[in-house]
Write a protein that holds these residues in place. Structure first.
Motif, PDB file in Angstrom:
ATOM      1  N   ARG A 137       0.892  -1.156   0.000  1.00  0.00           N
ATOM      2  CA  ARG A 137       0.000   0.000   0.000  1.00  0.00           C
ATOM      3  C   ARG A 137       0.930   1.205   0.000  1.00  0.00           C
ATOM      4  O   ARG A 137       1.846   1.267   0.831  1.00  0.00           O
ATOM      5  N   PRO A 138       0.701   2.154  -0.853  1.00  0.00           N
ATOM      6  CA  PRO A 138       1.689   3.227  -1.003  1.00  0.00           C
ATOM      7  C   PRO A 138       2.009   3.945   0.305  1.00  0.00           C
ATOM      8  O   PRO A 138       3.123   4.411   0.500  1.00  0.00           O
ATOM      9  N   TRP A 139       1.016   4.021   1.217  1.00  0.00           N
ATOM     10  CA  TRP A 139       1.280   4.783   2.436  1.00  0.00           C
ATOM     11  C   TRP A 139       1.987   3.946   3.499  1.00  0.00           C
ATOM     12  O   TRP A 139       2.353   4.433   4.535  1.00  0.00           O
ATOM     13  N   GLN A 140       2.137   2.669   3.243  1.00  0.00           N
ATOM     14  CA  GLN A 140       2.761   1.815   4.261  1.00  0.00           C
ATOM     15  C   GLN A 140       4.230   1.537   3.986  1.00  0.00           C
ATOM     16  O   GLN A 140       4.928   1.041   4.850  1.00  0.00           O
ATOM     17  N   VAL A 141       4.673   1.813   2.778  1.00  0.00           N
ATOM     18  CA  VAL A 141       6.042   1.432   2.453  1.00  0.00           C
ATOM     19  C   VAL A 141       7.033   2.504   2.885  1.00  0.00           C
ATOM     20  O   VAL A 141       6.697   3.681   3.015  1.00  0.00           O
ATOM     21  N   GLU A 142       8.255   2.057   3.116  1.00  0.00           N
ATOM     22  CA  GLU A 142       9.334   2.991   3.373  1.00  0.00           C
ATOM     23  C   GLU A 142      10.056   3.204   2.052  1.00  0.00           C
ATOM     24  O   GLU A 142      10.347   2.247   1.338  1.00  0.00           O
ATOM     25  N   ARG A 143      10.337   4.445   1.741  1.00  0.00           N
ATOM     26  CA  ARG A 143      10.880   4.749   0.414  1.00  0.00           C
ATOM     27  C   ARG A 143      12.350   5.154   0.524  1.00  0.00           C
ATOM     28  O   ARG A 143      12.658   6.102   1.232  1.00  0.00           O
ATOM     29  N   THR A 144      13.201   4.456  -0.178  1.00  0.00           N
ATOM     30  CA  THR A 144      14.621   4.773  -0.136  1.00  0.00           C
ATOM     31  C   THR A 144      15.116   5.111  -1.534  1.00  0.00           C
ATOM     32  O   THR A 144      14.994   4.280  -2.444  1.00  0.00           O
ATOM     33  N   PRO A 145      15.654   6.300  -1.719  1.00  0.00           N
ATOM     34  CA  PRO A 145      16.225   6.619  -3.039  1.00  0.00           C
ATOM     35  C   PRO A 145      17.496   5.809  -3.244  1.00  0.00           C
ATOM     36  O   PRO A 145      18.339   5.747  -2.363  1.00  0.00           O
ATOM     37  N   SER A 146      17.605   5.169  -4.378  1.00  0.00           N
ATOM     38  CA  SER A 146      18.782   4.335  -4.616  1.00  0.00           C
ATOM     39  C   SER A 146      19.115   4.350  -6.095  1.00  0.00           C
ATOM     40  O   SER A 146      18.617   5.209  -6.837  1.00  0.00           O
ATOM     41  N   ILE A 147      19.960   3.421  -6.504  1.00  0.00           N
ATOM     42  CA  ILE A 147      20.293   3.336  -7.921  1.00  0.00           C
ATOM     43  C   ILE A 147      20.215   1.892  -8.383  1.00  0.00           C
ATOM     44  O   ILE A 147      20.270   0.966  -7.588  1.00  0.00           O
ATOM     45  N   ASP A 148      20.098   1.751  -9.672  1.00  0.00           N
ATOM     46  CA  ASP A 148      19.944   0.435 -10.288  1.00  0.00           C
ATOM     47  C   ASP A 148      21.217  -0.401 -10.139  1.00  0.00           C
ATOM     48  O   ASP A 148      22.308   0.111 -10.355  1.00  0.00           O
ATOM     49  N   PRO A 149      21.098  -1.667  -9.763  1.00  0.00           N
ATOM     50  CA  PRO A 149      22.288  -2.505  -9.603  1.00  0.00           C
ATOM     51  C   PRO A 149      22.702  -3.265 -10.861  1.00  0.00           C
ATOM     52  O   PRO A 149      23.676  -3.998 -10.829  1.00  0.00           O
ATOM     53  N   HIS A 150      21.949  -3.125 -11.958  1.00  0.00           N
ATOM     54  CA  HIS A 150      22.212  -3.974 -13.115  1.00  0.00           C
ATOM     55  C   HIS A 150      23.069  -3.313 -14.191  1.00  0.00           C
ATOM     56  O   HIS A 150      23.937  -3.939 -14.760  1.00  0.00           O
ATOM     57  N   PHE A 151      22.756  -2.057 -14.504  1.00  0.00           N
ATOM     58  CA  PHE A 151      23.366  -1.457 -15.693  1.00  0.00           C
ATOM     59  C   PHE A 151      24.320  -0.325 -15.335  1.00  0.00           C
ATOM     60  O   PHE A 151      24.180   0.305 -14.288  1.00  0.00           O
ATOM     61  N   SER A 152      25.236  -0.050 -16.251  1.00  0.00           N
ATOM     62  CA  SER A 152      26.301   0.892 -15.920  1.00  0.00           C
ATOM     63  C   SER A 152      25.857   2.351 -15.987  1.00  0.00           C
ATOM     64  O   SER A 152      26.619   3.235 -15.627  1.00  0.00           O
ATOM     65  N   THR A 153      24.622   2.594 -16.464  1.00  0.00           N
ATOM     66  CA  THR A 153      24.186   3.984 -16.512  1.00  0.00           C
ATOM     67  C   THR A 153      23.813   4.508 -15.122  1.00  0.00           C
ATOM     68  O   THR A 153      23.674   5.704 -14.936  1.00  0.00           O
ATOM     69  N   GLY A 154      23.645   3.621 -14.176  1.00  0.00           N
ATOM     70  CA  GLY A 154      23.359   4.069 -12.804  1.00  0.00           C
ATOM     71  C   GLY A 154      22.002   4.728 -12.689  1.00  0.00           C
ATOM     72  O   GLY A 154      21.854   5.785 -12.058  1.00  0.00           O
ATOM     73  N   ASP A 155      20.997   4.127 -13.299  1.00  0.00           N
ATOM     74  CA  ASP A 155      19.662   4.730 -13.324  1.00  0.00           C
ATOM     75  C   ASP A 155      19.111   4.894 -11.915  1.00  0.00           C
ATOM     76  O   ASP A 155      19.252   4.009 -11.078  1.00  0.00           O
ATOM     77  N   ASN A 156      18.499   6.027 -11.687  1.00  0.00           N
ATOM     78  CA  ASN A 156      18.020   6.340 -10.345  1.00  0.00           C
ATOM     79  C   ASN A 156      16.690   5.660 -10.081  1.00  0.00           C
ATOM     80  O   ASN A 156      15.778   5.704 -10.905  1.00  0.00           O
ATOM     81  N   ILE A 157      16.599   5.053  -8.919  1.00  0.00           N
ATOM     82  CA  ILE A 157      15.384   4.324  -8.574  1.00  0.00           C
ATOM     83  C   ILE A 157      14.951   4.685  -7.165  1.00  0.00           C
ATOM     84  O   ILE A 157      15.680   5.366  -6.426  1.00  0.00           O
ATOM     85  N   ARG A 158      13.773   4.232  -6.826  1.00  0.00           N
ATOM     86  CA  ARG A 158      13.333   4.303  -5.441  1.00  0.00           C
ATOM     87  C   ARG A 158      12.946   2.889  -5.044  1.00  0.00           C
ATOM     88  O   ARG A 158      12.237   2.204  -5.774  1.00  0.00           O
ATOM     89  N   ILE A 159      13.450   2.477  -3.890  1.00  0.00           N
ATOM     90  CA  ILE A 159      13.122   1.135  -3.405  1.00  0.00           C
ATOM     91  C   ILE A 159      12.075   1.284  -2.315  1.00  0.00           C
ATOM     92  O   ILE A 159      12.298   1.978  -1.320  1.00  0.00           O
ATOM     93  N   ASP A 160      10.924   0.655  -2.516  1.00  0.00           N
ATOM     94  CA  ASP A 160       9.875   0.686  -1.495  1.00  0.00           C
ATOM     95  C   ASP A 160       9.906  -0.627  -0.724  1.00  0.00           C
ATOM     96  O   ASP A 160       9.840  -1.705  -1.314  1.00  0.00           O
ATOM     97  N   THR A 161      10.015  -0.522   0.588  1.00  0.00           N
ATOM     98  CA  THR A 161      10.165  -1.737   1.401  1.00  0.00           C
ATOM     99  C   THR A 161       9.148  -1.752   2.531  1.00  0.00           C
ATOM    100  O   THR A 161       8.626  -0.714   2.950  1.00  0.00           O
ATOM    101  N   ARG A 162       8.871  -2.924   2.994  1.00  0.00           N
ATOM    102  CA  ARG A 162       8.053  -3.088   4.189  1.00  0.00           C
ATOM    103  C   ARG A 162       8.313  -4.471   4.749  1.00  0.00           C
ATOM    104  O   ARG A 162       8.509  -5.415   3.997  1.00  0.00           O
ATOM    105  N   THR A 163       8.315  -4.579   6.050  1.00  0.00           N
ATOM    106  CA  THR A 163       8.566  -5.835   6.763  1.00  0.00           C
ATOM    107  C   THR A 163       9.728  -6.607   6.153  1.00  0.00           C
ATOM    108  O   THR A 163       9.585  -7.751   5.751  1.00  0.00           O
ATOM    109  N   TYR A 164      10.886  -5.983   6.133  1.00  0.00           N
ATOM    110  CA  TYR A 164      12.136  -6.625   5.721  1.00  0.00           C
ATOM    111  C   TYR A 164      12.112  -7.155   4.300  1.00  0.00           C
ATOM    112  O   TYR A 164      12.811  -8.107   3.981  1.00  0.00           O
ATOM    113  N   ALA A 165      11.267  -6.583   3.468  1.00  0.00           N
ATOM    114  CA  ALA A 165      11.233  -7.068   2.090  1.00  0.00           C
ATOM    115  C   ALA A 165      11.045  -5.909   1.121  1.00  0.00           C
ATOM    116  O   ALA A 165      10.369  -4.925   1.425  1.00  0.00           O
ATOM    117  N   ILE A 166      11.676  -6.048  -0.044  1.00  0.00           N
ATOM    118  CA  ILE A 166      11.427  -5.084  -1.121  1.00  0.00           C
ATOM    119  C   ILE A 166      10.010  -5.332  -1.632  1.00  0.00           C
ATOM    120  O   ILE A 166       9.606  -6.472  -1.845  1.00  0.00           O
TER     121      ILE A 166
END
Lengths: 659, 850
Positions: free
Chosen positions: B218-247
């Motif tokens: 649920r959008p209001w329940q997640v914790e939002r962490t600004p991060s970057i993509d781990p796959h490609f060399s362009t370093g695309d900016n992402i946001r990781i939404d997590t809750r209860t120890y899980a992405i």
């Protein structure tokens, strides 16, 4: 691979007709070829076409789904489509449909078991003067022929007999029961027309082989263009057209010369696109010109293209006008053979290439920007203005889009002079006009008259008055189904732009639909809005949602579940479609309804009172689905959701269940 | 266009904006919100939803106009709050909601839904609908990863426009018409654009949802962490939404210097591995021939003992460290410090490290390639790609390039052994034979000089080997095509040249880099030559010195200043002898190399031969997330955490250092961050390092690398900081570029082409259930002619054999493969192409039907 080399070669020929890199324009012709080959637009064939045109398959699929005449499932060997739009409805299209259903023993929307006949409703086919009528498509060849004036079960039987012979499509010209007593499939010739004593736009249509270039040239045809191209500068032609004050005959009435003047200087190439997508219910004049005097149009195109310095012109003709299309294609060939089209025409250094392009069943493509989208090979959605087509039109190049009749008027001006032309009609509505008279009159047909001819004169003198002695005239649509209704008190309105506007409507396409006391105005309102719901392109919210909502309310009223408060609701919805939608379609969709509700409200009130005296609101179950897995059954019993009696819940939030 | 600002009035507030600004944006500048649905700041206006109708005063009174499509005019007077406007907004929302299912309770968008928000602010408050709602498909899969709810859809065209305007793959279209209009795919043709998932982010309602994320947050329940993509060399900016120890989900985040706001589907959907049950959660130590759970101190002691034993027995240079371009700067920096300072060897490298002739400066800048919706055009009118396929290797760069081509008229020159996807655009394509890059580049330089009509003795001599005859026979390229490409490059105002690791590896890598440099110098664009690494930290790994021949900051081993700096920083002496590269270490494993410390790499899975070598090692320690083929051979396995579970910085291909803060953790796991594991090994070996946190390591990095000076965790912010290329760029010089003739193909032999695909069989992709069917099949792709020659058809089982090994694969047939070549990507499921390789420039294979 399902597209054979032969099919690909045929498609490639079409691709080559359009400017280099604009092969997508050939998408509709190519889909017609595919439909002819497979009986419908097979997905595999669509995908291969996408590859040929360098498109994603979804782009082709979206186009197929937009156009009414392209099918994703096979139809019967003969696809019978009954026009049930208002002008036909007024003259018995409903009974005509009943006869077909009875004789083919299927419901509309179905195909006979032997796969011979499919039967469907159809929107206006441009045959309002010869209603009721059907168009029949032969699956194997893709040919289309109109069977008109089918007043009785006998007539319908006769038409089916002719079709069943298997050679009804050797001739494509319209068929009527009276014109072919032997039932051989013989053509009926041009439909009823008349008007002032000397006619110009419809001068030759009665002559034998009126469509042939020799007939046209015997009457001085192409001489005007020859003279203009050899003796005049393009600018001079443009100035004359501007001075003549010709106003567009498509519906909006915008001055043709002024439109031409909007072309940005020095920007080339430019295109002339002739709008022959005549689809406004109640309008069937362009069809006559294209079927019986195509060279008149071609000469007009030469003059107009020369004036605007275009070296390519397109005629976008609605797909249903198959006969007109074949006549135009023949005429273009004839003109090319004479050197009137192609390179160095009339011995000058002026080149003009003309392509006849068939639409595929979409009213919206009559709107000029939607027409251009369609011509470019897209779904027929209107485009944003500005930029206007004169600045960025076809292929984003300066483009003039003119109606068939407007272009034909150009010849009259250039042949007889500005002064002569302005001698007809009024100061602001000069020239002659082909009025399309349909509905409840004795002699529906085309009448060429000067602008400002009174409506009463058209109906009584030319149209012979009311169709039935016992049913006086109740209402008139003066300019095609989009326009607001006039009442019988307004019959003295002169038919020119200003006078009709003053009367609260518009002259539009000069499609005059007469409605008598026998017709229910609720039926007229419903059939009108159904048409616009069916033809809405779906691009913008108000039109897409509003037309469907209006239809649903009217359907409910007709089904006996109307409430008096539905009338203000109808008005409320209509008022937020008009002026809020993306293109003028939204206005066109509701003007008729709005004026109907204002002028004939009593009929609505009466019907509601008679069918739903208590004003009860229909009882619909409230069943939104709150499960992520919509497909699977609930763990609780569903019986609590059955609609039973009067619900205590607020009915303003009802949702029906998913089956 | 004049630069003078336009002044207009919106709701009685005067505002000045740049000419061309749309009313809706001008209004936002004075805090006036105009409701929108179809309008989007990254897409062309379409004005179809009609939500933004506002009154614009005109000669005939106020007119309703769409604020999203009408640009401002001087003196314009706009009203957004009149009775008419409000009534229109209410009515229009009523239209939009009319057939909307209002299933907000189970809608992923609920809580962050523009339709909800605007209904709240601008809606009519009551529905007047009595009729049944229209029904369409609700659980409709338009791809393996994207679900479409056609009932929720409000036909705003954003998804269609994204795919058309950015991806140039209009795989979604409007179907039907009128009220029945719906968004759909062509039957049987799911959306397969590599960044198609972005349509989920821009959908203004819950019509498009992610199959891997839906109903999981649920959008209001997640914790939002600004991060970057781990796959490609362009370093695309992402946001990781997590809750209860899980992405719970990953979405795109705007960075106008990197990815605009777009991310690749692999980034968005392939994160199941982070929370996978297959993750290692405890250290393992080999006892009685079996890897068995152990305590951290047992494991660390075992590593210490193993490394010390080998060092004592065989010397420091018998120990090697393998780092990973998938891991952070901090982890990699400490690995090389560990090897250099504590073990005392320069045997430290990573895959595509010392074996590839890269450039220390990466690529010039991503922003210079971008064409945002509103913003300056790209700086390059010609982009040349050498042995690099952005569509598979850097999908966001691919997006930028496509946009540059279509919106700004950039032309592409593509040199690649395979007809990569970008060859669909006009330009020049040079399909060279793998291994012949050096000659091709000499040919280009020679012809560029000729086109320019310049004399240059040096260049002429350097490139005199690239005769027309040699271009044709050695490279397999038509000399006229080379000349055409050279002409495009010469006539370009500002060309960009990018190459990838495939083009410059192995023994001739150095020659290829020289060839590229020479060409760039002939074209006067030396600074525009770029090397595109393929992993999230390919650049950072090099920056921090995980290379056998360079210290941190790209300093040569004998750079006195660098040596002094590091000696002071670390204490003690640095080894002087160049170390072994990644390949050299693995080739020598069990021989000259007696012990390896492998961090986040899986060489055993890459080449069967290396697996055999690793099994011969005296000691092998592996820091890993999973029990990889390499980890299975280890004496000690140390469980590490992923990029999402610890703080770290990554440096993207354009030298932008970006933060990836800790977003999630697993309290049941004993796994630790890589830098911390290394810190503990060091401690066990008697060296107390001073780090309290990853930030502490970063602090030391900024001292060790002059180009990183002045940075710290806070200074990097959410958008990262680029370091200045000029600090390390070598002075331009023409260098020798030569190659020997390649062996000719024998009867029935095809040149092997390999490379990276986005959807490979690697752990990071494979574990995402929803994407399993998207994995590149274990197949060898052949040109139709060669397939016919070999007697194989699509999907036949074939045996692919090289002088070195063999693989059982399926055959695929495609026109995109050049005649005479066979395409087998790396990391196919269960089929390591490494089995066919032996480190030569060119490998031939034969195809036998099975």
């Amino acid at each position: 691979m399902v597209l054979t080399e032969a099919i690909r070669a045929e498609i490639q020929k079409w691709i080559d007709l359009y400017p280099l890199g604009r092969g997508r324009s050939a998408i509709l012709p190519a889909l017609y070829i595919i439909q002819r080959e497979f009986g419908y637009c097979r997905v595999e064939a669509q995908n291969e076409l996408a590859e040929m045109l360098d498109l994603e398959p979804a782009e082709v699929g979206g186009v197929v789904d937009f156009y009414h005449m392209l099918h994703t499932e096979p139809k019967g060997e003969y696809h019978v489509e009954v026009c049930t739009n208002v002008p036909c409805m007024l003259r018995g299209a409903g009974q005509c449909m009943d006869h077909f259903e009875e004789q083919l023993d299927i419901h509309h929307g179905q195909t006979t078991e032997d796969d011979r006949f499919s039967l469907d409703h159809m929107e206006c086919l441009g045959s309002c003067g010869t209603a009721p009528m059907v168009s029949v498509t032969e699956r194997e060849t893709g040919k289309i022929r109109y069977f008109e004036e089918l007043h009785s079960g006998e007539d319908v039987k006769a038409a089916l007999e002719v079709i069943k012979t298997g050679n009804a499509f050797d001739v494509l010209e319209r068929w009527t029961p009276d014109g072919d007593p032997q039932r051989t499939g013989k053509a009926a010739g041009p439909y009823r027309h008349g008007g002032m004593e000397t006619r110009y736009l419809t001068a030759r249509v009665n002559e034998p082989d009126s469509h042939a270039i020799d007939t046209y040239m015997a009457d001085g045809g192409y001489e005007t263009a020859r003279r203009a191209l050899n003796e005049m500068q393009p600018q001079d032609v443009l100035e004359q057209v501007k001075a003549s004050g010709i106003r567009g005959r498509g519906g909006a009435g915008f001055p043709t010369g002024v439109k031409w003047g909007f072309l940005p200087e020095g920007s080339f190439p430019r295109y002339l696109v002739v709008n022959a997508d005549e689809s406004e219910p109640g309008t069937f004049k362009d069809r006559m010109i294209m079927e019986y005097d195509p060279h008149q149009l071609i000469e007009g195109i030469i003059l107009s293209s020369y004036a605007i310095k275009a070296n390519r012109a397109f005629i976008y003709i609605r797909g249903e006008y198959y006969f007109g299309f074949t006549r135009l294609v023949e005429a273009v060939k004839e003109a090319q053979a004479k050197g009137f089209l192609g390179e160095n025409i009339f011995g000058t250094d002026y080149d003009l290439k003309l392509v006849v392009h068939r639409g595929a069943g979409a009213y919206e493509c009559g709107e000029e920007t939607a027409l251009l989208s369609s011509l470019e090979g897209y779904r027929g959605h209107p485009r944003m203005k500005p930029p206007f087509p004169a600045v960025e039109g076809l292929y984003a190049k300066p483009t003039i889009v003119n109606n068939v009749e407007s272009i034909s008027n150009v010849i009259q001006v250039m042949r007889h002079g500005v002064e002569w032309y302005r001698g007809f009609g009024t100061e602001k509505s000069p020239g002659m006009r082909i009025f399309c008279l349909s509905g409840n009159v004795k002699r529906p047909g085309l009448y060429e008259l000067p602008h400002a001819t009174p409506l009463r004169e058209l109906i009584y003198e030319y149209g012979g008055g009311p169709q039935h002695e016992d049913a006086p005239i109740k209402a008139v649509v003066p300019g095609g189904l989009s326009m607001k209704l006039l009442t019988v008190e307004q019959l003295d309105t002169p038919l020119d732009y200003e006078s009709v506007a003053e009367a609260g409507s518009a002259l539009g396409s000069a499609g005059v639909i007469v409605i008598d006391e026998g017709a229910s105005m609720v039926d007229v309102a419903l059939r009108t809005i159904s048409f616009y719901r069916e033809e809405s392109c779906g691009k913008c919210t108000p039109c897409r949602e509003g037309t469907g909502w209006l239809e649903n309310i009217l359907l409910r009223i007709q089904a006996g579940e109307g409430r008096q408060r539905d009338l203000p609701l109808l008005e409320h919805v209509a008022s937020f479609v008009t002026g809020k939608s993306f293109c003028p379609f939204g206005d066109a969709a509701v003007w008729g309804l709005q004026s109907n509700l204002t002028k004939f409200r009593g009929e609505f009130i009466e019907l509601i009172d008679a069918t739903n005296p208590t004003g009860a609101t229909p009882n619909l179950p409230i069943r939104p689905i709150y499960r992520p897995d919509v497909g699977s059954p609930s763990n609780v019993a569903n019986n609590a959701l059955e609609p039973t009696g009067d619900s205590p819940l607020n009915r303003d939030h009802v949702v029906e269940t998913v089956e | 266009m004049s630069d003078e600002l336009v002044t207009l009035t919106i709701d009685d507030k005067e505002v000045q904006v740049a000419p061309g600004t749309l009313i809706v944006d001008a209004a936002a500048a004075v805090n006036v919100e105009i409701p929108i649905f179809c309008s989007h700041p990254k897409l062309d206006p379409v004005a179809c939803c009609r939500m933004c109708l506002v009154e614009v005063e005109g000669p005939r009174g106020p007119m309703l106009q769409t604020a999203c499509s009408v640009p401002v005019r001087e003196g314009m007077v706009v009203h957004t709050d009149t009775e008419q406007v409000q009534a229109t907004q209410e009515a229009n929302l009523a239209f939009i909601l009319l057939n909307h299912p209002l299933d907000c309770p189970i809608c992923d968008k609920g809580g962050e839904c523009p339709l909800q928000d605007q209904t709240m602010r601008f809606g009519p408050g009551i529905s007047q609908l009595v009729e049944p709602k229209r029904h369409k498909q609700k659980d409709y899969h338009i791809s393996d990863t994207i679900v479409l709810d056609q009932e929720r859809c409000i036909i705003c065209w954003r998804c269609i426009r994204y795919l058309e305007e950015w991806e140039d793959k209009p795989q979604l279209a409007l179907f039907k018409r009128g009220g029945a209009t719906l968004i759909d795919i062509q039957p049987g043709q799911p959306v397969d654009a590599k960044t198609g998932g972005n349509i989920i982010d821009i959908c203004p309602v819950g019509a498009l949802t992610s199959k891997v994320a839906r109903f999981g947050f649920r959008p209001w329940q997640v914790e939002r962490t600004p991060s970057i993509d781990p796959h490609f060399s362009t370093g695309d900016n992402i946001r990781i939404d997590t809750r209860t120890y899980a992405i719970r989900r990953i979405v795109g985040r705007e960075n106008m210097g990197v990815n605009d706001q777009w991310i690749a589907d692999k980034t968005r959907f392939a994160w199941a591995w982070v929370n996978s049950d297959e993750r290692l959660t405890t250290p393992l130590v080999r006892k009685d021939g079996e890897l068995q759970p152990a305590t951290w101190s047992e494991a660390l002691q075992a590593v210490t003992d193993g490394l010390k034993r080998v060092k004592e027995r065989q010397g420091a240079d018998a120990v090697g460290g393998i780092g990973s371009a998938k891991l952070s700067n901090e982890a990699n920096y400490l690995l090389q410090r560990f090897m250099r300072q504590i073990v005392g060897t320069n045997n430290v490298d990573h895959r595509d490290g010392g074996d590839v002739a890269a450039l220390s400066t990466g690529i010039p800048s991503l922003a210079a390639v971008m064409q945002p919706q509103y913003g300056p055009p790209p700086q390059y009118d010609v982009i040349m790609l050498v042995g690099v396929d952005p569509s598979e290797e850097a999908p966001i760069l691919d997006l930028h390039i496509k946009r540059a081509v279509r919106r700004s008229g950039t032309t592409l020159v593509i040199a690649h052994p395979r007809h990569i996807e970008l060859t669909r655009y006009p330009g020049s394509y040079l399909g060279y034979r793998p291994g012949s890059e050096a000659t091709l580049l000499n040919g280009l330089a020679r012809m560029a000089l000729a086109v320019k009509g310049e004399e240059n003795q040096t260049v002429s001599q350097l490139t005199d080997d690239a005769t027309d005859e040699r271009l044709l026979n050695l490279c397999g390229v038509d000399p006229e095509a080379v000349e055409g490409a050279a002409r495009l490059l010469v006539e370009a105002k500002n060309p960009l040249i990018l190459y990838g690791p495939m083009a410059a590896q192995g023994a001739t890598g150095e020659q290829v880099r020289n060839g590229l440099t020479n060409l760039a110098m002939v074209l006067d664009c030396y600074e525009n030559l770029g090397y595109l690494g393929l992993n999230a930290n390919s650049q950072g790994c090099r920056d921090v010195g995980v290379l056998p021949d360079a210290l941190p900051g790209h300093a040569p081993l004998d750079d006195e200043a660098a040596r002094t700096l590091l000696a002071e920083l670390w204490g003690g002496e640095l080894p002087t002898a160049p170390g072994k590269t990644y390949r050299q270490m693995l080739d020598a494993a069990g021989d000259d190399i007696g012990a390896l410390l492998v961090m986040g790499a899986d060489p055993a899975g890459e080449r069967p031969e290396w697996a055999a070598n690793l099994a011969q090692l005296d000691f092998l320690a592996v820091q890993e997330l999973f029990l990889t083929d390499t980890a299975r051979l280890a004496d000690v396995v140390l469980p590490a955490v992923s990029w999402a579970e610890g703080d770290g910085t990554f440096t993207n291909c354009e030298r932008r250092i970006q933060r990836a803060p800790k977003a999630v953790s697993n309290p049941a796991s004993k796994a630790a961050q890589d830098w911390m594991i290394l810190d503990h090994i060091a401690a066990h070996m008697g060296m107390q390092w001073p780090y309290a946190s990853a930030q502490g390591v970063l602090e030391e990095i900024t001292t060790a690398i002059p180009a990183y000076a002045g940075l710290d965790w806070t200074a990097l912010g959410d958008q990262g900081v680029q370091w200045n290329a000029e600090t390390v760029r070598p002075r331009p010089a023409y260098r020798r570029c030569r190659q020997d003739d390649l062996p000719a193909a024998g009867e029935g032999e095809l040149a092997l082409v390999t490379g990276t695909v986005a959807y490979d069989g690697g752990t990071l992709f494979r574990l995402t259930q929803a994407m399993r069917d998207m994995i590149h099949a274990a197949a060898v792709t052949l040109n139709p002619d060669d397939a016919a020659q070999a007697g194989v058809k699509d999907n036949d089982a074939v045996l692919v054999r090289s002088a070195h090994g063999e693989l059982r694969l399926r055959a695929a047939v495609s026109e995109e493969i050049e005649p005479g070549t066979a395409w087998i990507p790396e990391s196919l499921p269960g089929a390591p192409v490494g089995a066919l390789l032996n480190g030569r420039e060119q490998e031939f294979v034969t195809i036998t039907p099975q």
